[in-house]
Write a protein that holds these residues in place. Structure first.
Motif, PDB file in Angstrom:
ATOM      1  N   HIS A  18       0.810  -1.218   0.000  1.00 32.36           N
ATOM      2  CA  HIS A  18       0.000   0.000   0.000  1.00 32.36           C
ATOM      3  C   HIS A  18       0.845   1.271   0.000  1.00 32.36           C
ATOM      4  N   CYS A  21      -0.664   3.889  -2.193  1.00 37.73           N
ATOM      5  CA  CYS A  21      -2.056   4.247  -1.919  1.00 37.73           C
ATOM      6  C   CYS A  21      -2.154   5.645  -1.312  1.00 37.73           C
ATOM      7  N   CYS A  37      -5.156   1.597   5.727  1.00 38.47           N
ATOM      8  CA  CYS A  37      -4.708   2.346   4.569  1.00 38.47           C
ATOM      9  C   CYS A  37      -5.851   3.242   4.105  1.00 38.47           C
ATOM     10  N   CYS A  39      -7.010   3.439   1.301  1.00 38.64           N
ATOM     11  CA  CYS A  39      -7.831   2.728   0.324  1.00 38.64           C
ATOM     12  C   CYS A  39      -8.878   1.869   1.018  1.00 38.64           C
TER      13      CYS A  39
HETATM   14 ZN   LIG Z   1      -4.030   0.802   0.205  1.00 36.77          ZN
END
Ligand SMILES: [Zn+2]
Length: 52
Positions: A18, A21, A37, A39
């Motif tokens: 990630h 991200c 994260c 996301c």
């Molecule tokens: Zn992510």
């Protein structure tokens, strides 16, 4: 492989996965380590042994 090492590797893999991200957020709650994260992905790992 110890649980602690496996957890560390899992967190490391999550971070690598990630990196592109955006922001990663981590928190330690008792015997658990959380990492989220931007996301929406979440990873939870047991911390072993539990810290002081
Ligand atoms: Zn992510």
């Amino acid at each position: 492989m110890t649980t602690a090492l496996a957890a560390l590797l899992a967190l490391e893999a999550f971070i690598q996965e990630h990196l592109d991200c955006g922001e990663l957020d981590s928190d330690v709650e008792n015997a658990h380590v959380w990492m989220t994260c931007t996301c929406g992905a979440v990873i939870t790992q047991m911390r072993d042994p539990p810290g002081p």
